[in-house]
Design an enzyme around this catalytic site. Structure first.
Site, PDB file in Angstrom:
ATOM      1  N   PHE A  29       0.937  -1.439   0.019  1.00 30.09           N
ATOM      2  CA  PHE A  29       0.258   0.067  -0.365  1.00 30.09           C
ATOM      3  C   PHE A  29       0.913   1.310  -0.259  1.00 30.09           C
ATOM      4  CE2 PHE A  29       0.594  -0.842   4.053  1.00 30.09           C
ATOM      5  CZ  PHE A  29       0.872   0.253   5.220  1.00 30.09           C
ATOM      6  N   CYS A  30       0.578   1.996  -0.147  1.00 24.81           N
ATOM      7  CA  CYS A  30       0.811   3.334  -0.492  1.00 24.81           C
ATOM      8  C   CYS A  30       0.049   4.827  -0.331  1.00 24.81           C
ATOM      9  CB  CYS A  30       1.896   4.281  -1.989  1.00 24.81           C
ATOM     10  SG  CYS A  30       0.795   3.711  -3.062  1.00 24.81           S
ATOM     11  N   THR A  31       0.228   5.923  -0.586  1.00 24.63           N
ATOM     12  CA  THR A  31      -0.754   7.035   0.110  1.00 24.63           C
ATOM     13  C   THR A  31      -1.905   6.686  -0.913  1.00 24.63           C
ATOM     14  OG1 THR A  31       1.645   8.867   0.813  1.00 24.63           O
ATOM     15  CG2 THR A  31      -1.286   9.216   0.167  1.00 24.63           C
ATOM     16  N   GLY A  69      -1.865   5.401  -4.655  1.00 29.81           N
ATOM     17  CA  GLY A  69      -2.097   4.338  -5.876  1.00 29.81           C
ATOM     18  C   GLY A  69      -0.644   4.307  -6.227  1.00 29.81           C
ATOM     19  N   ILE A 107      -4.009   4.406   0.153  1.00 30.63           N
ATOM     20  CA  ILE A 107      -4.320   4.686   1.788  1.00 30.63           C
ATOM     21  C   ILE A 107      -5.560   6.439   1.927  1.00 30.63           C
ATOM     22  CG2 ILE A 107      -4.057   5.943   4.406  1.00 30.63           C
ATOM     23  CD1 ILE A 107      -0.695   5.132   3.318  1.00 30.63           C
TER      24      ILE A 107
END
EC number: 1.14.-.-
Length: 247
Positions: free
Chosen positions: A177-179, A181, A206
């Protein structure tokens, strides 16, 4: 009463032949539509985050899609009482998110999306490892429970971390996951390209997770770092106290 400001974030991997030619066009469009933020252009696509009225940010996005020929765009919109950017910047880049891996074919090698509503159940299954692909300064203020921190200072260091941790990854279902995508589009593509089969990522990142789930199971812990003047947001997407710049 403060004006409601729309904050639009979007990215698309699309072949842009002459991205430099688009810079003056978007500087002009942005000025006319009172847009603030950042638009990154490269041969591999565009990555942007900008603020303005709801109508105007969507008009600028429409122009981005039309002028780049994109058919697959990831878009998120949230709101603020003030602009989280000071001015509009349109930049030419080698990559719209820099990982420094040559000839990575994101169209061929793709991780599988996990919808935000299914994320909590998926990451708590056996034989699933969860990797936060963001940088350490972002992870320091918030991450998912039990997520692995690669301790990178920049995303360019992530491929080396993968090479150094093959024993950890082998035989596992890998959830990343990241901020918003975009980093996971590349990180999952990297792992798929070097032979890992069960590679997944949180669709929309997120930000989409917090919007859709409201962190109902409290698996997200802390604040989420964002790349604008807010600097950090809470799990209800409101600005975190004490982080704002230029107030």
């Amino acid at each position: 009463m403060n004006e409601r400001i729309a904050i639009l974030s979007a990215y698309s991997f699309v072949n842009i032949i002459e991205p430099a030619n688009l810079i003056p066009k978007f500087l002009l469009i942005g000025k006319k539509k009172y847009i603030r933020g950042t638009i990154l252009l490269a041969n591999e696509g565009f990555n942007c985050s900008f603020s303005g009225s709801y109508e105007n940010v969507n008009l600028v996005l429409k122009q981005l899609i039309e002028l780049t020929g994109s058919k697959d765009v990831n878009v998120k919109i949230n709101y603020s009482s003030v602009h989280p950017f000071q001015k509009l910047k349109v930049r030419l880049k080698k990559e719209i998110i820099a990982m420094n891996v040559k000839d990575l074919n994101i169209e061929v090698f793709k991780g599988d999306y996990i919808e935000p509503k299914d994320w909590d159940e998926f990451i708590t299954k056996q034989n699933v490892i969860v990797i936060d692909t963001r940088n350490e300064y972002e992870i320091d203020i918030g991450t998912f429970k039990s997520a692995i921190n690669p301790r990178t200072e920049t995303f360019k260091q992530f491929p080396a971390w993968v090479q150094q941790n093959q024993a950890l990854l082998q035989g596992k279902k890998i959830a990343m996951f990241c901020t918003g995508g975009i980093r996971c589009e590349k990180s999952t593509s990297l792992l798929k390209s070097i032979g890992y089969n069960e590679v997944y990522h949180l669709k929309g990142g997120i930000l989409q997770y917090l919007e859709d789930t409201h962190n109902k199971n409290n698996l997200w812990q802390g604040k989420c770092f964002v790349f604008d003047d807010r600097r950090a947001i809470m799990d209800d997407l409101s600005p975190a106290e004490g982080y704002w710049l230029h107030r």
